[in-house]
Design an enzyme around this catalytic site. Structure first.
Site, mmCIF file in Angstrom:
data_model
loop_
_atom_site.group_PDB
_atom_site.id
_atom_site.type_symbol
_atom_site.label_atom_id
_atom_site.label_comp_id
_atom_site.label_asym_id
_atom_site.label_seq_id
_atom_site.Cartn_x
_atom_site.Cartn_y
_atom_site.Cartn_z
ATOM 1 N N GLU A 50 14.553 -9.082 16.849
ATOM 2 C CA GLU A 50 14.661 -10.392 17.711
ATOM 3 C C GLU A 50 13.636 -10.444 18.778
ATOM 4 O O GLU A 50 12.995 -11.464 19.141
ATOM 5 C CB GLU A 50 16.050 -10.493 18.354
ATOM 6 N N ASP A 101 20.362 -6.933 26.942
ATOM 7 C CA ASP A 101 19.855 -7.820 26.149
ATOM 8 C C ASP A 101 19.342 -6.998 24.861
ATOM 9 O O ASP A 101 18.496 -6.276 24.819
ATOM 10 C CB ASP A 101 18.365 -8.358 26.801
#
Lengths: 359, 330
Positions: B193, B163
């Site tokens: 993010e 991720d």
């Protein structure tokens, strides 16, 4: 305009957040006779423009009423004794207490009628009795064997509530999605009112999408349209047993004009003045931070938009028995119509002056 | 491809400290695009021009990873820290972290009186081998990421920061494979993010795309006692319908499904109840974009052993190429 009929059409049409094409089509048909242009945008908001009579370039007012409604979504398809059942999740702010026993429509390959089921009380283990349901205790049953369900339903299909609008006594009505089709009806009443009035400003009427999830349509339509001023209209909390005195309003007591950080005080004052000229009784509501409406988003679009907020009192919010008084819908429509008819080339200056004035 | 995955996952880059990641990714993508630039926040924006008949499509794969930041150095040289993004205490105990200057630290917590209960984050500390504030090679404000080597076992790939380095790999490999496209494709390697999809927000405002597609990991329901979810490892690319932050554009979801079916690319439909992606920011940028996400199913998200399946990665790359090669009718 027959308010009950309008509300019946609007509330009984499905329009889950993110899946607004059906309700957008119904509203398009409703608004087309009153406006100069109408189209849906990329993310599903419906944007209609009614030109004013003032000299170009005309100032523009944006009216926003969200058309989406809270709903459910298929999370998993489950087989039990060859029968197919759907596990569900929420779209928007669902109050899980009201789900068991609801009628729903599953928007699969075709629309399927279904119900939200669970174990009856007598079959619950003692430690679960009289406890609220969790998502894992609920499923949607469309009455089909598993293989048929697999063919017709996919993960991610939307599920809307199926509840007809019903009359209570007097001018009260009850149904699903009155949040916020009551406001869409009020905007329709406003457009109807403007048929017999001239107005100098252009009016941009927006049925916004995905308010219930993230105020999406308000942010994006205000950015795209860049209006000079805006009004959001949404439902607000009605008084009833157990409600506090603060910020709750009797059904039928008139529109609620909000004061608070999401609202430009000059817009509130102008709406109050309009109400006074109509001899219309209004309520004043307050919010301390986040009004929970499109006004929050409209206000900060582009370089900032002076925004007003009108509320329609409603009981049992976010359930399929939301209840309102149709008189409040009609009054809100008239109030917006008269407000628009009074907008002149001095309005924006007056707003600015009001901000600078020391009392 | 495993070499690239290894390179990107093992690299350092907590949110806000993505410079090194950007330097790693830039040469990987540069040969396959027409223009490349870096914006004020640090997003790397690689543009492949279309033939003029298509849309403006923004892809977003985030370069940053979750991490920790030093908030206090004790006089004995231990580091107290705060989280950068969704860091969970139970994933830290006994683990190792690395700072930008290469310093490695081991993570432990104050003594546990009840071993069944883990401390909150503010009772954890990092030991870098220092004995005082003076000889400590890092200080307040320095950020660290997990340290963990990449491993491949069969089709399963495990690493820290899958991720969303795996999303970066999908973007790079897809741009390599994309022979021609009708669309102007803005391939954004985004920053920050993990702290609120902030990099994608500004790049989307700058680009104003018609369509936004995030490339990111998603959760799965195929491990013991998992939260019920109909996504599994190895069953294909996941096409997002909804997550906790947004509802994907129904027209775009339809296009994605259609492309997958035509090209026989395995796919699953994703309804994720916790978490969101850069697509959320792209959707609400400017006048709004049709936003969606191709997700790579991933086990143990936000732990140092995030695990994906190579077949799903392959499917995600192929699906993205299919989508970008053809007109997108919303």
């Amino acid at each position: 305009m027959n308010t009950y009929k309008t509300l019946k059409t609007l509330t009984e049409t499905p329009g889950p957040s993110g899946f607004e094409q059906d309700i957008a089509a119904v509203i398009t048909e409703m608004w087309t006779p009153y406006v100069d242009s109408i189209a849906t945008d990329r993310i599903g908001s419906l944007i209609a423009i009614k030109h004013g009579s003032g000299p170009e370039p005309r100032p523009r007012l944006l009216l926003a009423a969200h058309m989406d409604e809270i709903a459910l979504m298929v999370k998993q398809v489950e087989t039990h004794n060859d029968q197919g059942f759907l596990r569900i999740t929420n779209v928007g702010g669902i109050d899980i207490r009201h789900l068991y026993g609801q009628l729903v429509t599953v928007h699969g390959k075709r629309d399927l009628s279904g119900i939200v089921g669970s174990l009856p009380g007598k079959m619950l283990p003692p430690e679960r009795k009289d406890k609220p349901f969790g998502w894992e205790d609920l499923c949607v049953d469309v009455g089909l064997p598993a293989d048929e369900v697999e063919k017709l339903v996919s993960i991610g299909d939307f599920i809307s509530f199926r509840q007809p609008l019903r009359k209570l006594q007097g001018k009260r009505v009850t149904g699903k999605a009155l949040d916020n089709r009551a406001s869409v009806a009020a905007v329709t009443a406003c457009l109807h009112y403007l048929q017999n009035r001239t107005h100098a400003w252009d009016v941009i009427v927006v049925a916004t999408s995905q308010e219930e999830t993230r105020l999406l349509g308000a942010y994006t339509s205000a950015y795209a349209q860049r209006p000079d001023a805006a009004i959001a209209i949404d439902v607000t909390f009605g008084k009833g047993p157990g409600t506090s005195d603060a910020n709750t309003f009797e059904l039928g007591s008139g529109p609620v004009l909000d004061l608070g950080p999401n609202v430009h005080p000059g817009m509130l004052k102008a709406l109050q003045d309009t109400a006074k000229s109509l001899e219309m009784k209004v309520n004043i509501g307050t919010h301390s931070r986040y009004s929970g409406t499109d006004a929050f988003a409209l206000q900060v679009a582009r370089e900032g938009i002076p925004t007003g907020l009108i509320g329609i009192p409603l009981r049992y919010m976010h359930t399929p028995v939301e209840s309102i008084d149709t008189a409040d819908v009609e009054r809100s429509g008239r109030l917006m119509g008269e407000f628009i008819a009074n907008l002149d080339d001095k309005f924006l200056d007056k707003l600015a002056e009001g901000m600078m004035k020391e009392d | 491809m495993n070499e690239l995955i290894k390179k990107l996952t093992e690299a350092y880059g907590p949110s806000g400290f993505e410079d090194g990641m950007r330097d790693l990714i830039r040469p990987e993508i540069e040969p396959y695009v027409d223009e490349i630039s870096v914006d004020a926040m640090g997003n790397l924006i690689a543009v492949k021009k279309g033939d003029g008949s298509g849309l403006k499509v923004m892809l977003a794969a985030h370069m940053d990873e979750i991490g920790v930041m030093v908030s206090h150095v004790t006089k004995e040289g231990f580091l107290r820290f705060t989280n950068i993004g969704g860091v969970y205490p139970h994933t830290l105990m006994g683990g190792r972290v690395q700072f930008a200057n290469g310093t490695i630290g081991v993570v432990h917590s104050d003594r546990l009186t009840d071993r069944g209960k883990i401390h909150p984050l503010n009772k954890f500390f990092i030991d870098v081998g220092a004995t005082s504030r003076e000889d400590c090679p890092v200080g307040v404000g320095d950020a660290a990421g997990f340290v963990r080597p990449f491993i491949a076992q069969g089709s399963r790939l495990t690493a820290k920061s899958m991720d969303d380095r795996i999303g970066c790999v999908v973007a790079i490999e897809a741009m390599k494979k994309l022979a021609s496209t009708p669309h102007d494709v803005y391939c954004v390697f985004s920053v920050q993010e993990e702290v609120g999809t902030r990099g994608a927000m500004v790049s989307a405002n700058g680009i104003s795309p018609d369509v936004g597609i995030a490339l990111d990991v998603t959760g799965v329901g195929d491990v013991p006692e998992a939260r019920p979810m109909d996504v599994s490892l190895g069953k294909g690319a996941a096409i997002k319908v909804k997550d906790a932050g947004m509802i994907a554009h129904v027209g775009l979801v339809k296009v994605m499904k259609q492309r997958a079916e035509e090209a026989n690319i395995p796919y699953q439909l994703e309804v994720l109840e916790g978490g969101s992606t850069d697509a959320r920011s792209i959707q609400i940028s400017n006048a709004g974009s049709a936003a969606g996400c191709i997700s790579i199913p991933c086990r143990y998200v936000h732990s140092p052993s995030e695990t994906v399946d190579a077949r799903d990665v392959e499917a995600s790359i192929n699906l993205l190429v299919e989508i970008l090669s053809k007109p997108i009718a919303l």
